[in-house]
Design an enzyme around this catalytic site. Sequence first.
Site, mmCIF file in Angstrom:
data_model
loop_
_atom_site.group_PDB
_atom_site.id
_atom_site.type_symbol
_atom_site.label_atom_id
_atom_site.label_comp_id
_atom_site.label_asym_id
_atom_site.label_seq_id
_atom_site.Cartn_x
_atom_site.Cartn_y
_atom_site.Cartn_z
ATOM 1 N N GLU A 57 -62.196 -5.643 -26.349
ATOM 2 C CA GLU A 57 -62.360 -5.792 -25.264
ATOM 3 C C GLU A 57 -60.882 -6.362 -24.464
ATOM 4 O O GLU A 57 -59.558 -6.724 -24.783
ATOM 5 C CB GLU A 57 -62.834 -7.662 -25.219
ATOM 6 C CG GLU A 57 -63.678 -7.532 -25.949
ATOM 7 C CD GLU A 57 -65.300 -6.512 -25.067
ATOM 8 O OE1 GLU A 57 -65.396 -6.347 -24.788
ATOM 9 O OE2 GLU A 57 -66.540 -7.064 -25.403
ATOM 10 N N PHE A 59 -58.526 -6.321 -20.877
ATOM 11 C CA PHE A 59 -57.992 -7.279 -20.415
ATOM 12 C C PHE A 59 -58.827 -7.974 -19.059
ATOM 13 O O PHE A 59 -58.782 -9.352 -18.967
ATOM 14 C CB PHE A 59 -57.096 -6.908 -19.151
ATOM 15 C CG PHE A 59 -55.763 -7.803 -18.126
ATOM 16 C CD1 PHE A 59 -54.946 -8.632 -19.029
ATOM 17 C CD2 PHE A 59 -55.494 -8.255 -17.071
ATOM 18 C CE1 PHE A 59 -54.468 -9.636 -18.354
ATOM 19 C CE2 PHE A 59 -55.555 -8.813 -16.185
ATOM 20 C CZ PHE A 59 -54.523 -9.752 -16.676
ATOM 21 N N ASN A 60 -59.813 -7.813 -18.073
ATOM 22 C CA ASN A 60 -60.583 -8.199 -17.113
ATOM 23 C C ASN A 60 -62.246 -8.239 -18.063
ATOM 24 O O ASN A 60 -62.269 -9.163 -16.902
ATOM 25 C CB ASN A 60 -60.963 -7.208 -16.056
ATOM 26 C CG ASN A 60 -59.545 -6.195 -15.309
ATOM 27 O OD1 ASN A 60 -59.222 -7.090 -14.413
ATOM 28 N ND2 ASN A 60 -59.063 -5.516 -15.519
ATOM 29 N N LEU A 303 -60.271 5.030 -9.379
ATOM 30 C CA LEU A 303 -60.660 5.761 -10.191
ATOM 31 C C LEU A 303 -60.445 5.843 -11.761
ATOM 32 O O LEU A 303 -59.507 5.863 -12.101
ATOM 33 C CB LEU A 303 -59.821 7.179 -9.351
ATOM 34 C CG LEU A 303 -60.533 7.902 -10.209
ATOM 35 C CD1 LEU A 303 -61.776 9.031 -9.787
ATOM 36 C CD2 LEU A 303 -59.714 9.120 -9.544
#
Length: 440
Positions: A57, A59-60, A303
Amino acid sequence: MSIFKISFIIVLIAIASGNEFEFCEVPDKYTDSSEKCTARNYFTQKRYILYDVNPPEGFNLRRDVYIRVAIFLKGLIKRNKEFQWQLVLPPWGNLYHWRSEHIGLQELIPWGDFFDIASLQKHVPVIEMYEFMEEYSSGSKELQVDCVYNLQNDDEMFETGKFEDKNEETDCSRDSLPYHKLDHQTYDGPFWGYRNITAKKVKCLKFHGVASDLYQNLRPTQYRSVMFDHMEIALHDEYGLKEYWKARRSMRYNTELYNMAKEYRRTFLNSTDKNDKTERPVDWTKEKSRRNVKGGPYLAVHLRRRDFILGHKDSISTIESAASQLSEKMDELGLHVLFVATDAVPQEFEQLKSYLARYKVLRYVPSLSELKQFKDGGVAIVDQIICSHARYFIGTHESTFTFRIQEDREIMGFSSKTTFNRLCKDKNKCATAGQWQIVW
Protein backbone atom coordinates in the site's frame (compact mmCIF):
# COMPACT_ATOMS: atom_id res chain seq x y z
CA MET A 1 -2.21 -6.22 59.78
CA SER A 2 -5.01 -7.36 57.47
CA ILE A 3 -4.49 -9.90 54.69
CA PHE A 4 -5.38 -7.19 52.15
CA LYS A 5 -2.61 -4.86 53.40
CA ILE A 6 -0.06 -7.70 53.38
CA SER A 7 -1.05 -8.63 49.82
CA PHE A 8 -0.82 -5.00 48.75
CA ILE A 9 2.69 -4.66 50.17
CA ILE A 10 3.77 -7.84 48.37
CA VAL A 11 2.40 -6.41 45.13
CA LEU A 12 4.31 -3.14 45.61
CA ILE A 13 7.53 -5.07 46.27
CA ALA A 14 6.98 -7.07 43.10
CA ILE A 15 6.42 -3.92 41.08
CA ALA A 16 9.49 -2.23 42.51
CA SER A 17 11.63 -5.26 41.68
CA GLY A 18 10.41 -5.21 38.09
CA ASN A 19 8.65 -8.59 38.34
CA GLU A 20 5.30 -9.29 36.79
CA PHE A 21 3.35 -10.52 39.78
CA GLU A 22 0.06 -12.22 38.91
CA PHE A 23 -2.24 -11.33 41.74
CA CYS A 24 -5.64 -10.44 40.37
CA GLU A 25 -8.51 -11.35 38.17
CA VAL A 26 -10.14 -8.15 37.02
CA PRO A 27 -13.04 -8.88 34.69
CA ASP A 28 -14.39 -5.97 32.69
CA LYS A 29 -16.28 -5.42 29.48
CA TYR A 30 -13.11 -6.16 27.47
CA THR A 31 -12.02 -9.40 29.13
CA ASP A 32 -13.28 -12.82 29.98
CA SER A 33 -13.70 -13.36 33.72
CA SER A 34 -10.97 -16.00 33.64
CA GLU A 35 -8.30 -13.67 32.26
CA LYS A 36 -5.64 -12.67 34.74
CA CYS A 37 -3.80 -9.37 34.88
CA THR A 38 -0.33 -8.59 36.16
CA ALA A 39 0.46 -6.11 38.89
CA ARG A 40 2.39 -4.03 36.37
CA ASN A 41 -0.55 -3.96 33.97
CA TYR A 42 -3.10 -3.22 36.63
CA PHE A 43 -1.30 -0.26 38.19
CA THR A 44 0.13 1.25 34.97
CA GLN A 45 -2.59 3.26 33.29
CA LYS A 46 -0.88 3.87 29.95
CA ARG A 47 -2.05 1.67 27.07
CA TYR A 48 -0.56 1.69 23.59
CA ILE A 49 -2.18 0.93 20.23
CA LEU A 50 0.12 0.12 17.33
CA TYR A 51 -0.77 -0.74 13.75
CA ASP A 52 0.66 -1.60 10.36
CA VAL A 53 -0.61 -1.75 6.79
CA ASN A 54 -0.23 -4.22 3.93
CA PRO A 55 3.34 -3.60 2.60
CA PRO A 56 2.37 -2.80 -1.04
CA GLU A 57 0.00 0.00 0.00
CA GLY A 58 1.17 3.49 -0.90
CA PHE A 59 1.87 6.64 1.06
CA ASN A 60 -1.51 8.30 0.53
CA LEU A 61 -3.62 5.23 1.33
CA ARG A 62 -1.63 4.90 4.55
CA ARG A 63 -2.58 8.47 5.41
CA ASP A 64 -6.22 7.44 5.06
CA VAL A 65 -5.67 4.45 7.36
CA TYR A 66 -4.24 6.82 9.96
CA ILE A 67 -7.54 8.70 9.98
CA ARG A 68 -9.44 5.45 10.63
CA VAL A 69 -7.18 4.62 13.57
CA ALA A 70 -7.23 8.18 14.96
CA ILE A 71 -11.04 8.21 15.00
CA PHE A 72 -10.98 4.75 16.57
CA LEU A 73 -8.73 6.11 19.33
CA LYS A 74 -10.85 9.23 19.78
CA GLY A 75 -13.92 7.08 20.40
CA LEU A 76 -11.98 4.78 22.68
CA ILE A 77 -10.86 7.68 24.87
CA LYS A 78 -14.48 8.79 25.28
CA ARG A 79 -15.60 5.25 25.96
CA ASN A 80 -12.94 4.13 28.42
CA LYS A 81 -11.47 6.81 30.68
CA GLU A 82 -9.83 4.34 33.04
CA PHE A 83 -6.68 4.12 30.92
CA GLN A 84 -4.39 6.59 29.18
CA TRP A 85 -4.61 5.57 25.53
CA GLN A 86 -1.87 6.50 23.09
CA LEU A 87 -1.48 5.82 19.40
CA VAL A 88 1.99 4.82 18.24
CA LEU A 89 2.80 6.16 14.78
CA PRO A 90 4.30 3.45 12.53
CA PRO A 91 7.52 4.60 10.82
CA TRP A 92 7.57 5.00 7.03
CA GLY A 93 9.74 3.09 4.62
CA ASN A 94 10.29 1.00 1.50
CA LEU A 95 7.23 2.18 -0.43
CA TYR A 96 6.65 1.39 -4.11
CA HIS A 97 6.92 4.97 -5.39
CA TRP A 98 10.06 5.81 -3.43
CA ARG A 99 12.64 5.09 -6.12
CA SER A 100 15.53 7.46 -5.37
CA GLU A 101 18.06 4.74 -4.66
CA HIS A 102 21.01 7.14 -4.83
CA ILE A 103 20.06 8.73 -1.49
CA GLY A 104 20.29 5.47 0.43
CA LEU A 105 17.68 3.42 2.25
CA GLN A 106 14.38 5.15 2.95
CA GLU A 107 13.19 3.28 6.01
CA LEU A 108 12.29 3.83 9.67
CA ILE A 109 11.33 7.41 8.83
CA PRO A 110 9.45 9.13 11.70
CA TRP A 111 6.17 10.92 11.06
CA GLY A 112 7.71 14.20 12.14
CA ASP A 113 9.72 14.29 8.91
CA PHE A 114 6.46 14.67 7.00
CA PHE A 115 3.82 15.89 9.44
CA ASP A 116 3.45 18.34 12.33
CA ILE A 117 3.22 16.06 15.38
CA ALA A 118 1.95 18.84 17.64
CA SER A 119 -0.89 19.38 15.19
CA LEU A 120 -1.83 15.69 15.25
CA GLN A 121 -1.80 15.77 19.05
CA LYS A 122 -4.48 18.47 19.08
CA HIS A 123 -6.83 15.73 17.87
CA VAL A 124 -5.61 12.56 19.60
CA PRO A 125 -2.58 11.57 21.73
CA VAL A 126 0.06 10.19 19.37
CA ILE A 127 3.73 9.37 19.86
CA GLU A 128 6.50 8.41 17.47
CA MET A 129 7.73 4.82 17.43
CA TYR A 130 11.15 5.78 18.82
CA GLU A 131 9.42 7.57 21.73
CA PHE A 132 7.30 4.50 22.41
CA MET A 133 10.37 2.28 22.39
CA GLU A 134 12.15 4.49 24.93
CA GLU A 135 9.08 4.80 27.14
CA TYR A 136 7.82 1.23 26.98
CA SER A 137 11.05 -0.72 27.26
CA SER A 138 12.40 1.31 30.21
CA GLY A 139 15.89 1.48 28.75
CA SER A 140 16.06 -2.10 27.49
CA LYS A 141 17.27 -2.63 23.93
CA GLU A 142 14.63 -5.32 23.40
CA LEU A 143 10.90 -4.60 23.23
CA GLN A 144 8.00 -7.01 23.28
CA VAL A 145 4.45 -6.13 22.22
CA ASP A 146 1.85 -7.92 24.30
CA CYS A 147 -0.43 -9.00 21.45
CA VAL A 148 -0.55 -8.73 17.67
CA TYR A 149 -3.83 -9.20 15.82
CA ASN A 150 -3.32 -10.10 12.18
CA LEU A 151 -6.50 -8.91 10.45
CA GLN A 152 -7.69 -11.03 7.53
CA ASN A 153 -10.53 -10.75 5.06
CA ASP A 154 -13.16 -13.47 5.05
CA ASP A 155 -12.77 -14.95 1.56
CA GLU A 156 -16.22 -16.56 1.77
CA MET A 157 -17.87 -13.13 1.93
CA PHE A 158 -16.16 -12.08 -1.29
CA GLU A 159 -17.17 -15.33 -2.99
CA THR A 160 -20.83 -15.11 -1.98
CA GLY A 161 -21.20 -11.33 -2.01
CA LYS A 162 -22.91 -11.51 1.38
CA PHE A 163 -21.07 -9.12 3.70
CA GLU A 164 -21.76 -8.96 7.41
CA ASP A 165 -19.84 -7.78 10.46
CA LYS A 166 -17.33 -10.31 11.71
CA ASN A 167 -14.68 -10.35 14.43
CA GLU A 168 -13.62 -13.95 14.80
CA GLU A 169 -10.34 -15.43 16.00
CA THR A 170 -9.17 -18.13 13.64
CA ASP A 171 -6.25 -20.49 13.19
CA CYS A 172 -3.25 -18.77 11.67
CA SER A 173 -2.03 -20.08 8.34
CA ARG A 174 1.73 -20.46 8.47
CA ASP A 175 2.00 -19.78 4.74
CA SER A 176 0.43 -16.31 4.89
CA LEU A 177 1.44 -15.22 8.39
CA PRO A 178 4.62 -13.07 8.50
CA TYR A 179 5.13 -13.86 12.21
CA HIS A 180 7.12 -16.86 13.40
CA LYS A 181 7.13 -18.48 16.81
CA LEU A 182 10.57 -18.54 18.42
CA ASP A 183 9.49 -20.03 21.75
CA HIS A 184 6.33 -20.40 23.84
CA GLN A 185 6.02 -16.64 24.42
CA THR A 186 8.02 -14.99 21.64
CA TYR A 187 7.07 -14.24 18.04
CA ASP A 188 9.38 -12.70 15.48
CA GLY A 189 8.04 -10.65 12.59
CA PRO A 190 8.56 -7.69 10.25
CA PHE A 191 7.70 -4.96 12.81
CA TRP A 192 8.39 -2.07 10.42
CA GLY A 193 12.01 -3.18 9.94
CA TYR A 194 13.08 -3.19 13.58
CA ARG A 195 15.07 -6.24 14.63
CA ASN A 196 14.67 -5.74 18.37
CA ILE A 197 10.87 -6.00 18.51
CA THR A 198 8.99 -9.24 19.18
CA ALA A 199 5.49 -10.16 20.35
CA LYS A 200 4.24 -12.31 23.20
CA LYS A 201 1.12 -13.39 21.33
CA VAL A 202 -0.02 -13.39 17.71
CA LYS A 203 -3.67 -13.98 16.90
CA CYS A 204 -5.36 -14.13 13.51
CA LEU A 205 -8.66 -12.34 13.17
CA LYS A 206 -11.21 -12.75 10.40
CA PHE A 207 -12.55 -9.24 10.35
CA HIS A 208 -15.16 -7.26 8.51
CA GLY A 209 -16.50 -4.03 9.97
CA VAL A 210 -15.59 -0.54 11.12
CA ALA A 211 -12.50 0.13 13.18
CA SER A 212 -14.46 0.67 16.42
CA ASP A 213 -15.50 -3.00 16.29
CA LEU A 214 -11.95 -3.74 17.44
CA TYR A 215 -12.61 -2.26 20.91
CA GLN A 216 -13.40 -5.72 22.25
CA ASN A 217 -9.97 -7.03 21.26
CA LEU A 218 -7.95 -4.53 23.33
CA ARG A 219 -8.33 -6.23 26.75
CA PRO A 220 -6.54 -3.43 28.63
CA THR A 221 -6.39 -5.27 31.96
CA GLN A 222 -4.39 -7.99 30.22
CA TYR A 223 -2.41 -6.12 27.53
CA ARG A 224 -0.50 -2.87 27.81
CA SER A 225 0.27 -2.86 24.09
CA VAL A 226 -1.82 -4.16 21.21
CA MET A 227 -0.90 -4.09 17.54
CA PHE A 228 -3.33 -4.45 14.63
CA ASP A 229 -1.65 -5.61 11.44
CA HIS A 230 -3.36 -5.06 8.06
CA MET A 231 -5.34 -2.21 9.57
CA GLU A 232 -6.44 -1.19 6.07
CA ILE A 233 -9.03 -3.99 6.35
CA ALA A 234 -10.94 -2.10 9.06
CA LEU A 235 -13.41 0.37 7.56
CA HIS A 236 -14.01 4.02 8.45
CA ASP A 237 -16.40 4.72 11.32
CA GLU A 238 -17.26 8.20 10.09
CA TYR A 239 -16.05 8.58 6.51
CA GLY A 240 -16.79 12.06 5.21
CA LEU A 241 -18.45 13.18 8.44
CA LYS A 242 -17.37 15.87 10.91
CA GLU A 243 -14.99 13.71 12.93
CA TYR A 244 -13.35 12.47 9.73
CA TRP A 245 -12.61 16.03 8.69
CA LYS A 246 -11.29 16.93 12.14
CA ALA A 247 -8.76 14.12 11.89
CA ARG A 248 -7.90 15.13 8.33
CA ARG A 249 -7.52 18.80 9.25
CA SER A 250 -5.11 17.85 12.03
CA MET A 251 -2.74 16.34 9.46
CA ARG A 252 -0.76 19.52 8.84
CA TYR A 253 2.57 18.96 7.12
CA ASN A 254 6.06 19.57 8.47
CA THR A 255 6.62 23.35 8.47
CA GLU A 256 9.77 23.05 6.36
CA LEU A 257 7.80 21.34 3.59
CA TYR A 258 5.30 24.20 3.57
CA ASN A 259 8.20 26.65 3.35
CA MET A 260 9.78 24.77 0.44
CA ALA A 261 6.49 24.81 -1.45
CA LYS A 262 5.92 28.47 -0.59
CA GLU A 263 9.33 29.45 -1.95
CA TYR A 264 8.76 27.50 -5.17
CA ARG A 265 5.35 29.13 -5.67
CA ARG A 266 6.76 32.59 -5.08
CA THR A 267 9.76 32.06 -7.37
CA PHE A 268 8.24 30.19 -10.31
CA LEU A 269 4.47 30.58 -10.13
CA ASN A 270 3.95 34.19 -9.00
CA SER A 271 1.92 32.79 -6.13
CA THR A 272 1.80 34.01 -2.52
CA ASP A 273 -0.65 33.29 0.26
CA LYS A 274 -1.65 36.94 0.56
CA ASN A 275 -2.38 37.42 -3.16
CA ASP A 276 -4.03 34.02 -3.49
CA LYS A 277 -6.16 34.44 -0.34
CA THR A 278 -4.77 31.17 1.01
CA GLU A 279 -3.57 32.48 4.38
CA ARG A 280 -4.44 30.08 7.22
CA PRO A 281 -4.23 30.15 11.02
CA VAL A 282 -1.27 28.24 12.45
CA ASP A 283 -3.64 26.19 14.61
CA TRP A 284 -5.98 24.02 12.53
CA THR A 285 -8.64 24.15 15.26
CA LYS A 286 -8.98 27.89 14.56
CA GLU A 287 -9.86 27.41 10.88
CA LYS A 288 -13.32 28.42 9.73
CA SER A 289 -15.51 27.40 6.83
CA ARG A 290 -15.07 29.57 3.74
CA ARG A 291 -15.30 29.44 -0.05
CA ASN A 292 -13.47 32.60 -1.07
CA VAL A 293 -9.98 31.23 -1.81
CA LYS A 294 -8.60 32.41 -5.15
CA GLY A 295 -5.45 30.35 -5.65
CA GLY A 296 -2.28 31.07 -7.61
CA PRO A 297 -2.31 32.07 -11.29
CA TYR A 298 -1.62 28.59 -12.61
CA LEU A 299 -3.39 25.34 -13.37
CA ALA A 300 -2.12 22.22 -11.60
CA VAL A 301 -2.52 18.66 -12.79
CA HIS A 302 -1.74 15.34 -11.19
CA LEU A 303 -0.75 13.13 -14.11
CA ARG A 304 -0.48 9.57 -12.81
CA ARG A 305 1.37 7.11 -15.03
CA ARG A 306 3.52 4.01 -14.28
CA ASP A 307 1.34 1.32 -12.62
CA PHE A 308 -1.91 3.14 -13.49
CA ILE A 309 -1.29 2.77 -17.24
CA LEU A 310 -1.99 -0.95 -16.89
CA GLY A 311 -3.99 -1.13 -13.67
CA HIS A 312 -6.45 1.61 -14.72
CA LYS A 313 -6.16 1.48 -18.49
CA ASP A 314 -9.87 2.20 -18.95
CA SER A 315 -9.51 5.67 -17.42
CA ILE A 316 -5.91 6.77 -18.10
CA SER A 317 -5.43 9.11 -21.05
CA THR A 318 -2.55 9.22 -23.48
CA ILE A 319 -0.04 12.05 -23.12
CA GLU A 320 -1.43 13.67 -26.27
CA SER A 321 -5.02 13.50 -25.03
CA ALA A 322 -4.02 14.87 -21.61
CA ALA A 323 -2.24 17.78 -23.30
CA SER A 324 -5.30 18.56 -25.39
CA GLN A 325 -7.58 18.62 -22.33
CA LEU A 326 -5.17 20.78 -20.35
CA SER A 327 -4.72 23.23 -23.22
CA GLU A 328 -8.46 23.67 -23.60
CA LYS A 329 -9.01 24.30 -19.89
CA MET A 330 -6.11 26.76 -19.61
CA ASP A 331 -7.42 28.76 -22.55
CA GLU A 332 -10.87 28.79 -20.97
CA LEU A 333 -9.44 30.11 -17.68
CA GLY A 334 -6.97 32.51 -19.28
CA LEU A 335 -4.00 30.81 -17.61
CA HIS A 336 -0.56 30.40 -19.18
CA VAL A 337 1.31 28.43 -16.53
CA LEU A 338 0.88 24.71 -15.88
CA PHE A 339 2.30 22.89 -12.86
CA VAL A 340 2.61 19.12 -13.28
CA ALA A 341 2.86 16.60 -10.44
CA THR A 342 3.63 13.26 -12.04
CA ASP A 343 5.41 9.95 -11.71
CA ALA A 344 5.92 9.90 -15.48
CA VAL A 345 9.33 9.01 -16.85
CA PRO A 346 11.32 12.02 -18.17
CA GLN A 347 10.55 11.16 -21.80
CA GLU A 348 6.80 11.37 -21.15
CA PHE A 349 7.13 14.70 -19.39
CA GLU A 350 9.14 16.12 -22.30
CA GLN A 351 6.48 14.78 -24.67
CA LEU A 352 3.79 16.60 -22.68
CA LYS A 353 5.79 19.82 -22.84
CA SER A 354 6.18 19.49 -26.59
CA TYR A 355 2.39 19.36 -27.00
CA LEU A 356 2.05 22.43 -24.76
CA ALA A 357 4.89 24.49 -26.20
CA ARG A 358 2.97 27.76 -26.04
CA TYR A 359 2.56 27.45 -22.25
CA LYS A 360 4.99 27.53 -19.37
CA VAL A 361 5.06 23.91 -18.12
CA LEU A 362 6.81 23.25 -14.80
CA ARG A 363 7.42 20.45 -12.35
CA TYR A 364 9.10 20.52 -8.93
CA VAL A 365 12.63 19.10 -8.97
CA PRO A 366 14.25 19.01 -5.52
CA SER A 367 17.89 19.69 -4.89
CA LEU A 368 19.99 16.74 -3.76
CA SER A 369 20.13 18.14 -0.22
CA GLU A 370 16.33 18.53 -0.12
CA LEU A 371 15.87 14.99 -1.39
CA LYS A 372 18.28 13.57 1.16
CA GLN A 373 16.61 15.45 4.00
CA PHE A 374 12.95 14.89 3.15
CA LYS A 375 13.16 11.79 0.97
CA ASP A 376 10.70 10.90 -1.78
CA GLY A 377 7.77 11.21 0.64
CA GLY A 378 8.59 14.84 1.42
CA VAL A 379 9.01 15.66 -2.28
CA ALA A 380 5.57 14.18 -2.98
CA ILE A 381 4.06 16.35 -0.22
CA VAL A 382 5.64 19.49 -1.71
CA ASP A 383 4.03 18.52 -5.03
CA GLN A 384 0.68 18.15 -3.28
CA ILE A 385 0.98 21.49 -1.49
CA ILE A 386 1.74 23.29 -4.76
CA CYS A 387 -1.20 21.59 -6.49
CA SER A 388 -3.51 22.46 -3.60
CA HIS A 389 -2.77 26.18 -4.05
CA ALA A 390 -3.52 26.34 -7.80
CA ARG A 391 -6.33 28.40 -9.29
CA TYR A 392 -7.69 25.19 -10.83
CA PHE A 393 -6.81 21.55 -10.22
CA ILE A 394 -7.25 18.47 -12.42
CA GLY A 395 -6.50 15.05 -10.97
CA THR A 396 -6.26 11.39 -11.93
CA HIS A 397 -9.29 9.16 -11.48
CA GLU A 398 -9.12 6.87 -8.40
CA SER A 399 -5.69 8.08 -7.30
CA THR A 400 -5.22 8.58 -3.56
CA PHE A 401 -2.56 11.20 -4.38
CA THR A 402 -5.29 13.19 -6.11
CA PHE A 403 -7.74 12.57 -3.24
CA ARG A 404 -5.37 14.09 -0.68
CA ILE A 405 -4.94 17.25 -2.83
CA GLN A 406 -8.71 17.58 -3.17
CA GLU A 407 -9.10 17.26 0.60
CA ASP A 408 -6.48 19.97 1.19
CA ARG A 409 -8.31 22.28 -1.22
CA GLU A 410 -11.63 21.63 0.54
CA ILE A 411 -10.04 22.49 3.89
CA MET A 412 -8.48 25.66 2.50
CA GLY A 413 -11.78 26.88 1.06
CA PHE A 414 -11.59 26.52 -2.72
CA SER A 415 -14.70 26.27 -4.83
CA SER A 416 -15.53 22.61 -5.46
CA LYS A 417 -15.78 23.41 -9.18
CA THR A 418 -12.06 24.18 -9.24
CA THR A 419 -11.15 21.04 -7.28
CA PHE A 420 -13.07 17.93 -8.28
CA ASN A 421 -11.91 17.53 -11.86
CA ARG A 422 -10.21 14.66 -13.67
CA LEU A 423 -8.44 13.83 -16.88
CA CYS A 424 -10.50 11.67 -19.22
CA LYS A 425 -9.18 8.76 -21.22
CA ASP A 426 -10.67 10.38 -24.29
CA LYS A 427 -11.35 14.08 -24.47
CA ASN A 428 -14.66 15.01 -22.82
CA LYS A 429 -15.77 11.39 -22.65
CA CYS A 430 -15.80 10.61 -18.95
CA ALA A 431 -18.09 11.30 -16.04
CA THR A 432 -17.53 14.22 -13.71
CA ALA A 433 -15.41 13.36 -10.70
CA GLY A 434 -17.30 12.58 -7.49
CA GLN A 435 -17.33 15.21 -4.77
CA TRP A 436 -16.91 14.72 -1.02
CA GLN A 437 -17.15 18.17 0.44
CA ILE A 438 -15.86 19.15 3.84
CA VAL A 439 -18.10 19.08 6.92
CA TRP A 440 -17.27 21.63 9.62
